[in-house]
Design a protein around this motif. Structure first.
Motif, mmCIF file in Angstrom:
data_model
loop_
_atom_site.group_PDB
_atom_site.id
_atom_site.type_symbol
_atom_site.label_atom_id
_atom_site.label_comp_id
_atom_site.label_asym_id
_atom_site.label_seq_id
_atom_site.Cartn_x
_atom_site.Cartn_y
_atom_site.Cartn_z
ATOM 1 N N VAL A 157 0.767 -1.227 0.067
ATOM 2 C CA VAL A 157 0.155 -0.012 0.004
ATOM 3 C C VAL A 157 0.886 1.335 0.041
ATOM 4 C CG1 VAL A 157 -1.827 -1.228 1.358
ATOM 5 C CG2 VAL A 157 -0.209 0.088 2.693
ATOM 6 N N PRO A 158 0.390 2.363 -0.415
ATOM 7 C CA PRO A 158 1.175 3.639 -0.505
ATOM 8 C C PRO A 158 1.707 4.184 0.776
ATOM 9 C CG PRO A 158 -0.535 3.791 -2.017
ATOM 10 C CD PRO A 158 -0.970 2.583 -1.125
ATOM 11 N N VAL A 159 2.549 4.620 1.051
ATOM 12 C CA VAL A 159 2.972 5.494 2.183
ATOM 13 C C VAL A 159 3.616 6.969 2.013
ATOM 14 C CG1 VAL A 159 4.049 3.489 3.467
ATOM 15 C CG2 VAL A 159 5.503 4.690 2.078
ATOM 16 N N ALA A 160 3.270 7.734 2.825
ATOM 17 C CA ALA A 160 3.447 9.160 2.506
ATOM 18 C C ALA A 160 4.833 9.468 2.824
ATOM 19 C CB ALA A 160 2.831 9.924 3.455
ATOM 20 N N LEU A 161 5.662 10.456 2.172
ATOM 21 C CA LEU A 161 6.961 10.978 2.314
ATOM 22 C C LEU A 161 6.847 11.803 3.543
ATOM 23 C CD1 LEU A 161 8.062 11.603 -1.333
ATOM 24 C CD2 LEU A 161 8.680 9.533 0.166
ATOM 25 N N PRO A 162 8.037 11.626 4.249
ATOM 26 C CA PRO A 162 8.133 12.655 5.456
ATOM 27 C C PRO A 162 8.483 13.894 5.174
ATOM 28 C CG PRO A 162 10.167 11.107 5.232
ATOM 29 C CD PRO A 162 8.998 10.423 4.253
ATOM 30 N N ALA A 163 8.365 14.771 6.079
ATOM 31 C CA ALA A 163 8.787 16.274 5.760
ATOM 32 C C ALA A 163 10.248 16.265 5.714
ATOM 33 C CB ALA A 163 8.273 17.074 6.733
ATOM 34 N N VAL A 216 22.533 5.303 14.428
ATOM 35 C CA VAL A 216 21.981 5.630 13.453
ATOM 36 C C VAL A 216 20.751 4.967 12.894
ATOM 37 C CG1 VAL A 216 22.353 6.209 10.886
ATOM 38 C CG2 VAL A 216 23.928 7.204 12.692
ATOM 39 N N ALA A 217 21.060 3.574 12.677
ATOM 40 C CA ALA A 217 20.033 2.379 12.311
ATOM 41 C C ALA A 217 18.897 2.571 13.353
ATOM 42 C CB ALA A 217 20.736 1.037 12.494
ATOM 43 N N LEU A 218 19.011 2.807 14.606
ATOM 44 C CA LEU A 218 17.855 2.681 15.476
ATOM 45 C C LEU A 218 17.156 3.862 15.123
ATOM 46 C CD1 LEU A 218 19.494 1.536 18.673
ATOM 47 C CD2 LEU A 218 17.813 0.164 17.428
ATOM 48 N N ARG A 219 17.627 5.089 14.989
ATOM 49 C CA ARG A 219 16.976 6.160 14.722
ATOM 50 C C ARG A 219 16.368 6.170 13.181
ATOM 51 N NH1 ARG A 219 18.957 10.855 17.752
ATOM 52 N NH2 ARG A 219 20.665 10.132 19.446
ATOM 53 N N ALA A 220 16.951 5.737 12.405
ATOM 54 C CA ALA A 220 16.163 5.522 11.106
ATOM 55 C C ALA A 220 15.033 4.575 11.017
ATOM 56 C CB ALA A 220 17.372 4.910 10.013
ATOM 57 N N ALA A 221 15.444 3.407 11.861
ATOM 58 C CA ALA A 221 14.178 2.488 11.891
ATOM 59 C C ALA A 221 12.904 3.186 12.758
ATOM 60 C CB ALA A 221 14.682 1.267 12.913
ATOM 61 N N ARG A 222 13.032 4.239 13.525
ATOM 62 C CA ARG A 222 12.131 4.629 14.167
ATOM 63 C C ARG A 222 11.147 5.487 13.088
ATOM 64 N NH1 ARG A 222 15.342 4.662 18.909
ATOM 65 N NH2 ARG A 222 16.234 6.853 18.320
ATOM 66 N N ALA A 223 12.011 6.154 12.297
ATOM 67 C CA ALA A 223 11.486 7.252 11.263
ATOM 68 C C ALA A 223 10.528 6.520 10.550
ATOM 69 C CB ALA A 223 12.531 8.054 10.853
ATOM 70 N N LEU A 224 11.304 5.253 9.979
ATOM 71 C CA LEU A 224 10.326 4.480 8.788
ATOM 72 C C LEU A 224 9.256 3.868 9.399
ATOM 73 C CD1 LEU A 224 13.815 2.790 7.356
ATOM 74 C CD2 LEU A 224 12.023 4.292 6.235
ATOM 75 N N GLU A 225 9.252 3.084 10.644
ATOM 76 C CA GLU A 225 8.153 2.735 11.325
ATOM 77 C C GLU A 225 6.953 3.637 11.550
ATOM 78 O OE1 GLU A 225 10.660 -1.001 13.874
ATOM 79 O OE2 GLU A 225 10.081 0.822 14.892
ATOM 80 N N LEU A 340 19.644 7.844 -4.221
ATOM 81 C CA LEU A 340 18.733 8.548 -3.234
ATOM 82 C C LEU A 340 19.415 8.665 -1.932
ATOM 83 C CD1 LEU A 340 15.637 6.751 -4.321
ATOM 84 C CD2 LEU A 340 16.022 9.170 -4.858
ATOM 85 N N VAL A 341 20.052 7.709 -1.319
ATOM 86 C CA VAL A 341 20.579 7.806 0.119
ATOM 87 C C VAL A 341 21.707 8.639 0.071
ATOM 88 C CG1 VAL A 341 21.866 6.419 1.624
ATOM 89 C CG2 VAL A 341 19.773 5.380 0.914
ATOM 90 N N GLN A 342 22.565 8.567 -1.022
ATOM 91 C CA GLN A 342 23.812 9.391 -1.093
ATOM 92 C C GLN A 342 23.226 11.069 -1.244
ATOM 93 O OE1 GLN A 342 27.075 8.819 -0.951
ATOM 94 N NE2 GLN A 342 28.052 10.575 -1.568
ATOM 95 N N ALA A 343 22.281 11.300 -2.096
ATOM 96 C CA ALA A 343 21.670 12.774 -2.348
ATOM 97 C C ALA A 343 21.246 13.063 -1.018
ATOM 98 C CB ALA A 343 20.697 12.684 -3.456
ATOM 99 N N GLU A 344 20.293 12.258 -0.120
ATOM 100 C CA GLU A 344 19.748 12.824 0.809
ATOM 101 C C GLU A 344 20.833 13.108 2.201
ATOM 102 O OE1 GLU A 344 16.696 13.912 1.682
ATOM 103 O OE2 GLU A 344 15.624 13.065 -0.046
ATOM 104 N N ARG A 403 14.174 9.241 4.558
ATOM 105 C CA ARG A 403 13.812 9.973 3.384
ATOM 106 C C ARG A 403 13.922 9.057 2.172
ATOM 107 N NH1 ARG A 403 14.926 14.642 6.224
ATOM 108 N NH2 ARG A 403 16.675 14.987 5.005
ATOM 109 N N ALA A 404 15.258 8.713 2.048
ATOM 110 C CA ALA A 404 15.639 8.245 0.882
ATOM 111 C C ALA A 404 15.010 6.749 0.676
ATOM 112 C CB ALA A 404 17.102 7.826 0.816
ATOM 113 N N VAL A 405 14.938 6.153 1.709
ATOM 114 C CA VAL A 405 14.305 4.706 1.627
ATOM 115 C C VAL A 405 12.502 4.853 0.984
ATOM 116 C CG1 VAL A 405 13.549 2.576 2.818
ATOM 117 C CG2 VAL A 405 15.699 3.456 3.229
ATOM 118 N N LEU A 406 12.184 5.838 1.638
ATOM 119 C CA LEU A 406 10.692 6.180 1.314
ATOM 120 C C LEU A 406 10.450 6.714 0.038
ATOM 121 C CD1 LEU A 406 9.452 7.550 4.580
ATOM 122 C CD2 LEU A 406 8.779 5.455 3.951
#
Length: 412
Positions: A157-163, A216-225, A340-344, A403-406
């Motif tokens: 299902v679609p997800v919204a991009l974060p700010a 960094v991984a734990l923080r990114a996981a919280r943002a993605l979840e 995408l990851v590199q650019a973000e 953001r890059a993953v989303l």
């Protein structure tokens, strides 16, 4: 002739005269009857099935017509029989692909498959067109020994991009169970905090790599979840998966193929003997670019003779993927994710952009999942070391990765 006969003739003459006037007058011409056009029928599709082997896994690639839009394959498995309902008609087809798939038939809109005695289950995934290759279906034939451990794919299902600068969101109280995520999950992502346990990675006066990677991984996981994405971490504390480095990396890499995983991101910190070296760089799997060297891959693969041996194995695998259709498709997605990851990361931190590169990192050699390895900066740098030790800086990096993953998930 009687009165009735003469009256009948007069009426008949009047009727014929009126009919003659009507036929001669264009003013009363009738419009032709409208006939609805007949829609041309779409020709039946000729399917092509090809069995391929990669990393000990049997996969069938079903070529679909060019321009086929993405769709979730409707797969049913009952005993030794499986069938797929597809959104178009087939040219009748019958064949076999060896002992693992001894028979298949295509009829109407159904593709029927007979599973061989060594196959316990089958997974289906849509693969969009990549470069000059048409779209298709990837069918993974699961051997008996792994059938109990392979979770079913999650619904898409679609997800919204974060700010651009989202507010940190606390981790939900309940973590989705691996393989059966709760709620509207868009995809499953694996985040790999490199090193850990007996392997601290690079160390400097400012940090230990294993600590930065995990934070960094734990923080990114919280943002993605927080945006509905299920996240698996290869580790959640300062630990290793195995004391043998090759086994440790292999266990991490295998998490990218357990169930429907949309991306694998391995997080690391760079180092150099030159204090001037700094910047962010992101890798996807392949042979190193000319002049790039192998020191980084050897170090991240365990260092020393172990790192040399694992890098040699990974490099030999990299030579083989160039001739494999499915691996090439995976590498195309990996390249996009790396960009995408590199650019973000560069946009969020203002760090030097060292670009997107290829190298033989053992942990991102998965043959089917888009997989990358990102170096967040140089922990050995007097400029970047203190920044990487800062919680605020690591939060910016984590949000950039999320953001890059989303963006990657929404573009697929």
């Amino acid at each position: 002739m009687g009165r009735l006969g003469r009256r009948g003739l007069r009426r008949r003459g009047a009727l014929l005269a009126a009919l003659g006037l009507a036929l001669a007058s264009p003013a009363v011409a009738t419009a032709p009857l409208a006939v609805p056009p007949v829609a041309p029928s779409r020709p039946a599709v000729q399917l092509e099935l090809e069995l391929r082997q990669a990393a000990g896994q049997s996969r069938v690639f079903v070529t679909l017509p060019a321009g086929t839009p993405p769709f979730p394959p409707q797969l049913t498995v009952q005993g030794r029989e499986a069938w797929l309902e597809l959104p178009f008609e087939f040219v009748p087809l019958r064949g076999e692909l060896g002992p693992e798939l001894p028979a298949y038939t295509a009829q109407g809109r159904r593709l029927n498959l007979t599973l061989g005695p060594g196959v316990s289950d089958i997974r289906a995934q849509f693969w969009p067109a990549v470069g000059g290759w048409p779209p298709g279906l990837l069918l993974e034939l699961l051997p008996e020994r792994t059938s109990a451990t392979v979770p079913q794919p999650a619904a898409v299902v679609p997800v919204a991009l974060p700010a651009p600068t989202p507010t940190p969101v606390p981790k939900p109280a309940a973590t989705p169970t691996p393989g059966r995520p709760a709620g509207p999950v868009q995809a499953r992502i694996v985040l790999d905090p490199g090193h850990g346990g007996i392997d601290p990675g690079m160390t400097s006066r400012w940090l230990r790599e294993a600590d930065v990677n995990l934070d960094v991984a734990l923080r990114a996981a919280r943002a993605l979840e927080a945006h509905g994405v299920a996240v698996t971490l290869t580790r959640r504390s300062d630990n290793h998966l195995h004391t043998d480095k090759g086994t440790d990396l292999n266990l991490r890499s295998r998490m990218a193929t357990a169930g429907q995983v949309s991306a694998f991101v391995s997080i690391h910190v760079n180092a150099s003997t030159s204090s001037a070296a700094q910047g962010i760089e992101t890798y996807y799997f392949g042979q190193p670019l000319p002049g790039q060297g192998r020191s980084l891959a050897v170090r991240e693969n365990g260092g020393g003779s172990v790192g040399e041996a694992l890098t040699f194995q990974a490099a030999r695998s990299a030579q083989g993927v160039l001739g494999d259709l499915l691996s090439q498709a995976k590498l195309s997605f990996s390249r996009r994710l790396a960009g995408l990851v590199q650019a973000e990361l560069v946009a969020a931190t203002g760090a030097q952009n060292r670009g997107v590169k290829t190298d033989a990192f053992y942990v991102i050699r998965s043959p089917t999942t888009p997989a990358i390895l990102t170096e967040l900066g140089f922990g050995s740098s007097p400029a970047e070391g203190p920044r990487l030790a800062s919680a605020e800086y690591r939060q910016r990096q984590a949000e950039a990765i999320a953001r890059a993953v989303l963006r990657f998930l929404n573009a697929r």
